[in-house]
Design an enzyme around this catalytic site. Structure first.
Site, PDB file in Angstrom:
ATOM      1  N   ARG A  93       0.852  -1.199   0.000  1.00 55.80           N
ATOM      2  CA  ARG A  93       0.000   0.000   0.000  1.00 55.80           C
ATOM      3  C   ARG A  93       0.884   1.245   0.000  1.00 55.80           C
ATOM      4  O   ARG A  93       0.529   2.261   0.578  1.00 55.80           O
ATOM      5  CB  ARG A  93      -0.914   0.009   1.216  1.00 55.80           C
ATOM      6  CG  ARG A  93      -0.099  -0.070   2.476  1.00 55.80           C
ATOM      7  CD  ARG A  93      -0.813   0.175   3.729  1.00 55.80           C
ATOM      8  NE  ARG A  93      -0.008  -0.488   4.751  1.00 55.80           N
ATOM      9  CZ  ARG A  93      -0.271  -0.491   6.006  1.00 55.80           C
ATOM     10  NH1 ARG A  93      -1.331   0.097   6.430  1.00 55.80           N
ATOM     11  NH2 ARG A  93       0.518  -1.114   6.858  1.00 55.80           N
ATOM     12  N   LYS A 113       2.137   6.538   1.191  1.00 62.18           N
ATOM     13  CA  LYS A 113       1.569   5.370   1.878  1.00 62.18           C
ATOM     14  C   LYS A 113       0.046   5.476   1.849  1.00 62.18           C
ATOM     15  O   LYS A 113      -0.507   6.491   2.282  1.00 62.18           O
ATOM     16  CB  LYS A 113       2.086   5.345   3.316  1.00 62.18           C
ATOM     17  CG  LYS A 113       1.797   4.057   4.042  1.00 62.18           C
ATOM     18  CD  LYS A 113       2.503   4.012   5.371  1.00 62.18           C
ATOM     19  CE  LYS A 113       1.960   2.856   6.208  1.00 62.18           C
ATOM     20  NZ  LYS A 113       2.449   2.925   7.578  1.00 62.18           N
ATOM     21  N   ASP A 125      -6.313  -3.677  -0.082  1.00 62.01           N
ATOM     22  CA  ASP A 125      -6.813  -2.685  -1.031  1.00 62.01           C
ATOM     23  C   ASP A 125      -5.789  -1.588  -1.338  1.00 62.01           C
ATOM     24  O   ASP A 125      -6.064  -0.682  -2.121  1.00 62.01           O
ATOM     25  CB  ASP A 125      -8.109  -2.051  -0.505  1.00 62.01           C
ATOM     26  CG  ASP A 125      -7.910  -1.363   0.837  1.00 62.01           C
ATOM     27  OD1 ASP A 125      -6.760  -1.348   1.343  1.00 62.01           O
ATOM     28  OD2 ASP A 125      -8.896  -0.839   1.392  1.00 62.01           O
ATOM     29  N   GLY A 126      -4.631  -1.654  -0.681  1.00 68.16           N
ATOM     30  CA  GLY A 126      -3.596  -0.652  -0.947  1.00 68.16           C
ATOM     31  C   GLY A 126      -3.892   0.717  -0.356  1.00 68.16           C
ATOM     32  O   GLY A 126      -3.167   1.674  -0.617  1.00 68.16           O
ATOM     33  N   ARG A 183      14.921  -2.905   4.544  1.00 70.77           N
ATOM     34  CA  ARG A 183      14.603  -3.594   5.794  1.00 70.77           C
ATOM     35  C   ARG A 183      15.461  -4.845   5.947  1.00 70.77           C
ATOM     36  O   ARG A 183      16.025  -5.327   4.960  1.00 70.77           O
ATOM     37  CB  ARG A 183      13.116  -4.024   5.758  1.00 70.77           C
ATOM     38  CG  ARG A 183      12.181  -2.901   5.420  1.00 70.77           C
ATOM     39  CD  ARG A 183      11.012  -3.360   4.542  1.00 70.77           C
ATOM     40  NE  ARG A 183      10.287  -2.194   4.004  1.00 70.77           N
ATOM     41  CZ  ARG A 183       9.267  -1.610   4.594  1.00 70.77           C
ATOM     42  NH1 ARG A 183       8.780  -2.127   5.707  1.00 70.77           N
ATOM     43  NH2 ARG A 183       8.700  -0.543   4.073  1.00 70.77           N
ATOM     44  N   ASP A 252      10.473  -7.270   8.814  1.00 69.99           N
ATOM     45  CA  ASP A 252      10.210  -6.344   7.705  1.00 69.99           C
ATOM     46  C   ASP A 252       9.940  -4.934   8.220  1.00 69.99           C
ATOM     47  O   ASP A 252       9.756  -4.016   7.425  1.00 69.99           O
ATOM     48  CB  ASP A 252       9.027  -6.831   6.855  1.00 69.99           C
ATOM     49  CG  ASP A 252       7.780  -7.047   7.674  1.00 69.99           C
ATOM     50  OD1 ASP A 252       7.848  -7.779   8.682  1.00 69.99           O
ATOM     51  OD2 ASP A 252       6.731  -6.468   7.334  1.00 69.99           O
ATOM     52  N   ASP A 262       7.279   2.043  10.918  1.00 66.63           N
ATOM     53  CA  ASP A 262       6.002   1.360  11.099  1.00 66.63           C
ATOM     54  C   ASP A 262       5.331   1.740  12.414  1.00 66.63           C
ATOM     55  O   ASP A 262       5.558   1.118  13.453  1.00 66.63           O
ATOM     56  CB  ASP A 262       6.132  -0.168  10.999  1.00 66.63           C
ATOM     57  CG  ASP A 262       4.751  -0.780  10.709  1.00 66.63           C
ATOM     58  OD1 ASP A 262       3.763  -0.323  11.313  1.00 66.63           O
ATOM     59  OD2 ASP A 262       4.668  -1.685   9.860  1.00 66.63           O
TER      60      ASP A 262
END
Ligand code: AMP
Ligand code: MG
Length: 494
Positions: A93, A113, A125-126, A183, A252, A262
């Site tokens: 996404r 993002k 759905d991104g 990552r 990740d 994140d």
């Protein structure tokens, strides 16, 4: 003049071989609208903040307009999620628009993002709902203001389109900035395919980009591993020092640049309890506050494993080198953590006595469950008489059981060469008064999502830009939650 020339790209990752990514344009949205532009960061990156806030800038962030020089890609990676191996992840996404080089010569990714589906979206759905975008904006910027390496938030926009989760939510896009988005999981992706050539390219790219001094090392892969171990040890120590719980420390979600990434289910601890977990999906407490250093080391062991073919041609020797590098983690972490706590307490750590002073403080804090942030800030008030109404002492005091510890601490301070005023100054600079408390983040998200009222969001972002400067007129933003305000669970932004 071409307005778009205000972003000058140089896309080094998109010049890597094609198996590192997929070329992918963001999916346009119906009616983009501006939320916020990070003026200082924009200027740092050489981007005109007025342009970024304009109709055209808003359309670029929303993905409706591709600026000249961009080379949009979705990068591929893999990773261990909650301990389980996932061989195929990637930007599901997010789109890397391109890289810009700031005035200080440092290269930065500009990533969108919530910009639509990519080949790595799997069932998703991104898209990103507004709430998680605001949370990431608030917390990533707060981390940067706390001097903790972090991805940054350059701008956020609404899409004018709903995103369907349990209910329909307003959609948004965040422009995220990082020194890179490489990552541990990026290394794992190529290692799992036994693509040693790709690993070599990746090591060279990361060294050139983040650690150019290591290029001359006898064994660059080993030097890189040692450096990433050291960066991560320091990073996690800094998290612990402010009570930050990442919540989803999958491989990740750990960048080799050493920046925090994140901000899904992350949260700052209010009352001190090392077992604290907020993430709704972390059932076993794998990513609890107290486990963060151990998990970082666990993740780094996977980075080491991916580098084995590059460390030494004899496998046994490669394993020894990898092991040595990973084994350095506990001491590196402990040193960084102890230095940091001692700095928070106003002295330089010297011997075992200091170690027990630090340990005993955390244990009284744990027993009493006092507020983590205000405890340290209150100590700074106490370091030079008492700041009275000007400090957080007006809103927070230690319970009686702290008295004997406080006496030991005062005696210890007498041995320092610094004056009380100097000590207090350095303690104020090490102990924030304002952190992004969960209940305030939730309040800001709630107002924006249900009433389209972005004022609490803007006010919080602005206040958190100066976390070390206490302002008694804003004590509401420094206070821990009242019992009915306590947030016990946070959710991934997916
Ligand atoms: P995260 O939990 O943010 O670390 O994401 C884990 C993986 O799921 C990454 O590969 C993401 O790109 C992917 N992902 C998360 N949310 C979505 C979404 N809404 N649509 C597509 N992919 C997603
Ligand atoms: Mg992630």
């Amino acid at each position: 003049m071409n307005q778009q020339s205000r972003l000058t790209f140089d896309n080094s990752y998109a010049r890597l071989p094609e198996r590192f990514y997929s070329r992918q344009l963001p999916e346009p949205v119906s009616t983009p609208g501006p939320i916020r532009v990070n003026e200082a960061l924009a200027r740092h990156l050489g981007i005109d903040p007025d342009w970024l806030a304009s109709r055209e800038g808003t359309e670029v962030i929303a993905g409706n307009r591709i600026p000249d020089g961009a080379d949009p890609i979705a990068t591929v990676y893999a990773g261990h999620q909650f301990g389980g191996w996932n061989p195929q992840l990637g930007d599901g996404r997010a789109i890397l628009l391109g890289e810009v080089i700031a005035a200080d010569g440092i290269r930065h990714d500009i990533q969108l993002k919530g910009s639509g589906r990519t080949p790595y979206s799997r069932g998703g759905d991104g898209r990103a709902p507004l709430g998680p975008v605001l949370r990431e904006y608030i917390v990533s910027e707060a981390m940067a203001s706390l001097d903790i390496p972090s991805t940054r938030s350059l701008a956020a926009v609404t899409t004018g389109e709903p995103v369907y989760r349990e209910t329909a939510l307003p959609g948004a896009v965040l422009a995220r900035v990082a020194q890179s988005h490489i990552r541990i999981g990026t290394f794992q992706f190529f290692a799992s395919k036994q693509d040693t050539e790709a690993l070599q390219i990746l090591v060279a790219h990361v060294i050139a980009r983040h650690y150019p001094d290591l290029a001359a090392a006898d064994n660059p892969a080993q030097a890189l591993l040692q450096e990433v171990v050291s960066q991560q040890a320091q990073l996690v120590a800094r998290w612990q020092l402010v009570g930050f719980i990442h919540g989803v420390m999958n491989t990740d979600n750990m960048l080799v640049s050493g920046e925090t990434i994140d901000y899904g289910p992350c949260a700052f601890m209010d009352n001190f309890n090392p077992d604290t977990v907020y993430s709704s999906i972390d059932h076993g407490g794998r990513y609890a506050y107290r486990n963060q250093p151990r998990i970082a080391r666990w993740n780094l062991a996977f980075l080491a494993q991916t580098l084995l073919p590059l460390l030494h041609e004899v496998q046994e020797q490669a394993v020894t080198l990898a092991q040595e590098s990973i084994d350095a983690f506990p001491d590196l972490f402990r040193d960084a953590h102890q230095q940091g706590i001692a700095c928070k307490l106003g002295f330089r750590p010297e011997g075992e006595e200091d170690e027990s002073l630090l340990k005993d403080l955390l244990s009284v804090m744990g027993e009493t469950g006092v507020d983590f942030t205000l405890s340290f800030r209150h100590l700074a008030d106490l370091a030079n008489g008492d700041a009275g109404d000007e400090g957080v002492s007006a809103i927070f005091e230690f319970p009686q059981v702290f008295n004997s510890w406080l006496e030991r601490w005062r005696k210890r301070l007498e041995k320092e060469p610094t004056t009380p005023a100097e000590r207090q100054g350095s303690m104020y600079a090490a102990n924030p008064a304002f952190i992004p408390r969960n209940h305030l983040v939730e309040e800001a998200i709630e107002a924006a999502t249900t009433d389209s009222d972005f004022e609490p969001f803007h006010a919080l972002v602005e206040r958190l830009a100066k976390p070390f400067e206490y302002d008694p007129s804003q004590s509401r933003l420094a206070l821990p939650p009242r019992p009915e305000q306590v947030v016990r669970q946070t959710f991934c932004g997916t």
